[in-house]
Design a protein around this motif. Structure first.
Motif, mmCIF file in Angstrom:
data_model
loop_
_atom_site.group_PDB
_atom_site.id
_atom_site.type_symbol
_atom_site.label_atom_id
_atom_site.label_comp_id
_atom_site.label_asym_id
_atom_site.label_seq_id
_atom_site.Cartn_x
_atom_site.Cartn_y
_atom_site.Cartn_z
ATOM 1 N N THR A 146 -88.286 55.487 -26.783
ATOM 2 C CA THR A 146 -86.799 55.306 -26.807
ATOM 3 C C THR A 146 -86.598 54.092 -25.695
ATOM 4 O O THR A 146 -85.799 53.182 -26.146
ATOM 5 C CB THR A 146 -85.988 56.583 -26.537
ATOM 6 N N ARG A 168 -79.154 62.138 -23.561
ATOM 7 C CA ARG A 168 -77.855 62.674 -24.062
ATOM 8 C C ARG A 168 -77.546 62.930 -25.354
ATOM 9 O O ARG A 168 -76.801 63.503 -25.833
ATOM 10 C CB ARG A 168 -76.871 61.403 -23.419
ATOM 11 N N SER A 169 -78.461 62.334 -26.144
ATOM 12 C CA SER A 169 -77.933 62.204 -27.719
ATOM 13 C C SER A 169 -78.783 63.343 -28.142
ATOM 14 O O SER A 169 -78.779 63.670 -29.374
ATOM 15 C CB SER A 169 -78.658 61.113 -28.317
ATOM 16 N N GLY A 170 -79.820 63.925 -27.584
ATOM 17 C CA GLY A 170 -80.473 65.270 -28.035
ATOM 18 C C GLY A 170 -81.873 65.310 -27.402
ATOM 19 O O GLY A 170 -82.303 64.530 -26.594
ATOM 20 N N ARG A 220 -84.501 68.956 -22.565
ATOM 21 C CA ARG A 220 -83.031 69.227 -22.793
ATOM 22 C C ARG A 220 -82.185 68.731 -21.507
ATOM 23 O O ARG A 220 -82.580 69.377 -20.596
ATOM 24 C CB ARG A 220 -82.823 70.457 -23.522
ATOM 25 N N ARG A 253 -76.074 66.114 -16.929
ATOM 26 C CA ARG A 253 -74.827 65.347 -17.536
ATOM 27 C C ARG A 253 -74.159 64.725 -16.428
ATOM 28 O O ARG A 253 -73.608 63.694 -16.273
ATOM 29 C CB ARG A 253 -74.298 66.134 -18.588
ATOM 30 N N ARG A 303 -85.606 65.792 -26.769
ATOM 31 C CA ARG A 303 -86.833 64.641 -27.141
ATOM 32 C C ARG A 303 -88.013 65.195 -26.400
ATOM 33 O O ARG A 303 -88.039 65.711 -25.427
ATOM 34 C CB ARG A 303 -86.763 63.446 -26.629
#
Length: 129
Positions: free
Chosen positions: A43, A31-33, A89, A95, A35
């Motif tokens: 993470t 969600r934050s970008g 992504r 989402r 990876r």
């Protein structure tokens, strides 16, 4: 009162719970970008202070499934930072699934808390009332 140290059965139960929510955990990490695969693993591990890890093989199977289901897109990064890495992504569909899964988890947790009578006014984790 001192709590006894967790035993192997507790670890296995926690691992089973995590496994059932791997897709949501990965979607949350994205969600934050964007990876790359091993970065997602780190993470997740770091978020629990190293207390819990999801096996890399499980994660890579999850990445493939999320891509196949259209919840995540995969692409190759450039080679400017060493070896070429596959990045992931989250999509708009991902989402939406994440939000739905978190809502379902919260509702389930609330019911279990009530059934086990572990909820308190301050929502102290693991403290029976």
């Amino acid at each position: 009162m001192t709590q006894p140290p967790p035993d192997h059965a507790d670890d296995a139960f926690a691992a089973d719970l995590l496994r059932g929510h791997t897709d949501t955990i990965v979607l949350g990490a994205l969600r934050s970008g964007d990876r790359y695969g091993f970065e997602i693993y780190k993470t997740i591990r770091d978020a629990t202070g190293g207390a819990h890890e999801i096996k890399e093989a499980t994660l890579y199977a999850t990445y493939r499934r999320l891509v196949k289901d259209g919840l995540v897109e995969a692409y190759w990064g450039d080679e400017s930072q060493g070896g070429r890495r596959k990045y992931y992504r989250i999509t708009d569909a991902g989402r939406a699934v994440y939000r739905s899964s978190v809502a379902a988890w919260v509702a389930t947790r609330d019911v279990i808390d009530e059934l086990l009578e572990t909820r308190s006014d301050t929502h102290r984790k693991g403290q029976p009332r």
